[in-house]
Every structure is written in structure tokens, then in C-alpha cells.
Design a protein around this motif. Structure first.
Motif, PDB file in Angstrom:
ATOM      1  N   GLY A  71       0.791  -1.222   0.000  1.00 33.36           N
ATOM      2  CA  GLY A  71       0.000   0.000   0.000  1.00 33.36           C
ATOM      3  C   GLY A  71       0.817   1.262   0.000  1.00 33.36           C
ATOM      4  N   ASN A  72       1.937   1.276   0.768  1.00 27.55           N
ATOM      5  CA  ASN A  72       2.690   2.516   0.840  1.00 27.55           C
ATOM      6  C   ASN A  72       3.367   2.844  -0.486  1.00 27.55           C
ATOM      7  N   ILE A  73       3.728   1.828  -1.287  1.00 25.90           N
ATOM      8  CA  ILE A  73       4.344   2.093  -2.588  1.00 25.90           C
ATOM      9  C   ILE A  73       3.302   2.621  -3.564  1.00 25.90           C
ATOM     10  N   THR A  74       2.093   2.064  -3.524  1.00 21.69           N
ATOM     11  CA  THR A  74       1.022   2.557  -4.383  1.00 21.69           C
ATOM     12  C   THR A  74       0.747   4.022  -4.091  1.00 21.69           C
ATOM     13  N   GLU A  75       0.762   4.380  -2.808  1.00 19.34           N
ATOM     14  CA  GLU A  75       0.514   5.761  -2.432  1.00 19.34           C
ATOM     15  C   GLU A  75       1.586   6.683  -2.999  1.00 19.34           C
ATOM     16  N   ALA A 112       3.334  -0.873  -8.930  1.00 19.39           N
ATOM     17  CA  ALA A 112       2.371  -0.576  -7.876  1.00 19.39           C
ATOM     18  C   ALA A 112       1.008  -0.229  -8.471  1.00 19.39           C
ATOM     19  N   TRP A 113       1.021   0.534  -9.553  1.00 23.18           N
ATOM     20  CA  TRP A 113      -0.240   0.896 -10.223  1.00 23.18           C
ATOM     21  C   TRP A 113      -0.931  -0.342 -10.769  1.00 23.18           C
ATOM     22  N   LEU A 114      -0.190  -1.250 -11.361  1.00 23.52           N
ATOM     23  CA  LEU A 114      -0.776  -2.495 -11.879  1.00 23.52           C
ATOM     24  C   LEU A 114      -1.466  -3.268 -10.763  1.00 23.52           C
ATOM     25  N   CYS A 115      -0.816  -3.342  -9.616  1.00 26.63           N
ATOM     26  CA  CYS A 115      -1.419  -4.048  -8.478  1.00 26.63           C
ATOM     27  C   CYS A 115      -2.713  -3.380  -8.031  1.00 26.63           C
ATOM     28  N   ALA A 116      -2.702  -2.046  -7.978  1.00 23.07           N
ATOM     29  CA  ALA A 116      -3.893  -1.315  -7.539  1.00 23.07           C
ATOM     30  C   ALA A 116      -5.055  -1.485  -8.509  1.00 23.07           C
ATOM     31  N   GLN A 117      -4.751  -1.765  -9.789  1.00 27.59           N
ATOM     32  CA  GLN A 117      -5.791  -1.946 -10.802  1.00 27.59           C
ATOM     33  C   GLN A 117      -6.184  -3.416 -10.968  1.00 27.59           C
ATOM     34  N   ASP A 118      -5.715  -4.276 -10.042  1.00 28.19           N
ATOM     35  CA  ASP A 118      -5.985  -5.715 -10.107  1.00 28.19           C
ATOM     36  C   ASP A 118      -5.374  -6.335 -11.365  1.00 28.19           C
ATOM     37  N   LEU A 119      -4.182  -5.839 -11.716  1.00 36.43           N
ATOM     38  CA  LEU A 119      -3.453  -6.353 -12.883  1.00 36.43           C
ATOM     39  C   LEU A 119      -2.058  -6.824 -12.474  1.00 36.43           C
ATOM     40  N   ALA A 120      -1.966  -7.372 -11.271  1.00 42.48           N
ATOM     41  CA  ALA A 120      -0.663  -7.755 -10.722  1.00 42.48           C
ATOM     42  C   ALA A 120       0.032  -8.834 -11.546  1.00 42.48           C
ATOM     43  N   ASP A 121      -0.727  -9.598 -12.318  1.00 47.66           N
ATOM     44  CA  ASP A 121      -0.126 -10.649 -13.138  1.00 47.66           C
ATOM     45  C   ASP A 121       0.818 -10.086 -14.202  1.00 47.66           C
ATOM     46  N   PHE A 122       0.683  -8.788 -14.517  1.00 46.15           N
ATOM     47  CA  PHE A 122       1.523  -8.180 -15.548  1.00 46.15           C
ATOM     48  C   PHE A 122       2.812  -7.564 -14.996  1.00 46.15           C
TER      49      PHE A 122
END
Length: 274
Positions: free
Chosen positions: A114-118, A135-145
């Protein structure tokens, strides 16, 4: 148990079960960090973390055993009114009067904590590093990329330049659904990058209409609203505060002349009317 309120604090309480008295409530500690009233708080499913949202537009995640701050998330642009942990996964949802719900993933072993996304949200997209993109990919539910993007050294500038053709030919993303989702999220980033929003101080906006107040009044809950908006709220037989959802002890409205003067002075400093 946790409680929060107008004193900008979150308090933790121990619920003790006794043989003779039944239940006893004992104060444990106070969690600080917010600079404005706290509107919501919630425990994680295992009770090890507690999250709070505030009028200061921040979300704070605490470690309940020590009271230490684990993360301070500041992506929202308006009051944070609700927050909740997922029951069976390391996800956190926060809702705000900015009309958005943000999803945060907590995994200290991955680059989408969370702190990196922020941190990524505070930097212009074109200046994002590869880690910010992850971090943005994870926040968009695209962590597989994440692995694919890192392997191709995609930073913020490269991200904004991605197209349907590059996703197919260069990144070899075969799934049509995933390509569409990724392109949609990238397009949203482009729109945020090219648009120049009017920066109106948050305290000048009516919490109900989210518009600049012309005739601010103070309601019984202590918050200021546009007079017409709060009158319509009360006349529609709503007897709860628009901000706290608690009962309004009185329908009385008091003109907030100090705020009205501050808004007038702010408007005078603008080159064009808002």
C-alpha cells in the motif's frame, strides 16, 4: 473494540468478560496521526491491523498490538468516509466523497504494498519509475503483468505510450479481455494527465454538492454546508448528518461568515471566476 470521532483520534478498547459483572470495557490506547475528524475505522479479519479514514483525506493503517502506523495512504482528494478489509485476502477498500473507491493490496514481499502505491500517486505519471508502474498495476488488479512489464522496462512514459498494437506485438498479451482492461486503465491515466482540474480548497466545497459554497452555514453536526443544500437535505426528512450519519440534534443553521469571507478572498486571487 475501536472508536473514532471529532477529536481526530482513534481509541482502542478491551472487552473483558467477567463472571459477576458480565462485560467490562477497558481503555487500551489512543492512535494518533489524523489532522481532522475520523469518520470510519475497521479491523482486519485477524485483528492485527486497524484502518481509519478521515476528513483530512488520508487513510491510516495501524498495527493494533503496538499502535504503530504501518501505512498512510493519501490518494483520495476528498473526505474518506468508509474503509474495510477483505475477510479472506490481503485487500483493503476505501471510499471517499471524491466518488472513488480505491483498492489496496497488502503484501510486503511484493512491489504492490500500500505505501508504494501511495507514493506512485504523488508523482506525475510520465515520471513514474518501473516500481511505480508495478504498484499501479497491483492497484488496478493487474498484478499478473508486473513481471512482464518489468522485463520490458516499462516506466511511466512507456506506459502512456502503450497501444493495442504494442500489447499484441511487443508484450504478446493474447487475451482480448485483458488487453481491453489494460487499455481502458491506461486511457484513464492519459485523461488525468492531460486534464488540468481547478484546485479549490477542500474546505470551500459543500460536502453535499461538492461545489464551491456561496452561502455557507454551520449545521448542528459542526460541519459547514451550502445553505440551500443542507436545507433541502433536512426538508427531505433526513434527520442524520450528511457527514457522520449520526442524528442531527437540531435543524438549526448558523451562517458561517468567516468561511464566506475566506471564500471571497480566495476568489479575488483567481484570474477567472470559478
Amino acid at each position: 473494540m475501536a472508536s473514532c470521532g471529532q477529536d481526530n483520534q482513534v481509541k482502542l478498547w478491551l472487552i473483558l468478560f467477567t463472571d459477576f459483572l458480565g462485560v467490562e470495557l477497558k481503555y487500551k490506547c489512543t492512535l494518533n496521526g489524523h489532522s481532522a475528524p475520523v469518520l470510519a475505522c475497521a479491523f482486519s479479519h485477524d485483528g492485527q491491523m486497524l484502518v481509519s479514514g478521515s476528513v483530512d483525506k488520508c487513510v491510516i493503517v495501524y498495527e493494533t498490538s503496538t499502535g504503530n502506523t504501518l501505512h498512510t495512504l493519501s490518494q483520495h482528494t476528498r473526505y474518506v468516509t468508509t474503509c474495510a478489509f477483505a475477510p479472506h485476502s490481503p485487500l483493503l477498500a476505501t471510499g471517499s466523497m471524491d466518488k472513488t473507491v480505491n483498492i489496496w493490496q497488502f503484501d510486503l514481499k511484493q512491489p504492490c504494498a500500500g505505501n508504494i502505491t501511495e507514493n506512485a500517486s504523488k508523482v506525475a505519471v510520465e515520471d513514474w519509475s518501473e516500481d511505480d508502474v508495478s504498484a499501479w498495476l497491483c492497484a488496478q488488479d493487474l498484478a499478473d503483468f508486473v513481471g512482464l512489464f518489468k522485463m520490458n522496462n516499462i516506466d511511466g512514459k512507456e506506459l502512456l505510450n502503450l497501444s493495442k498494437e504494442s500489447l499484441i506485438n511487443e508484450l504478446k498479451i493474447e487475451s482480448l479481455g485483458l488487453r481491453r482492461k489494460l487499455l481502458q486503465k491506461i486511457e484513464e491515466l492519459r485523461m488525468k494527465t492531460t486534464s488540468v482540474p481547478i484546485t479549490i480548497p477542500d474546505e470551500f466545497l459543500c460536502p453535499i454538492t461538492r461545489e464551491l459554497m456561496k452561502d455557507p452555514v454551520i449545521a448542528a453536526d459542526g460541519y459547514s454546508y451550502e445553505k440551500e443544500a443542507i436545507e433541502n437535505w433536512i426538508n427531505s426528512k433526513r434527520r442524520s448528518s450528511p457527514m457522520t450519519n449520526l442524528p442531527l440534534p437540531s435543524p438549526m443553521l448558523t451562517p458561517n461568515r468567516t468561511l464566506k469571507m475566506a471564500i471571497s478572498r480566495w476568489l479575488e486571487t483567481q484570474q477567472k471566476p470559478v
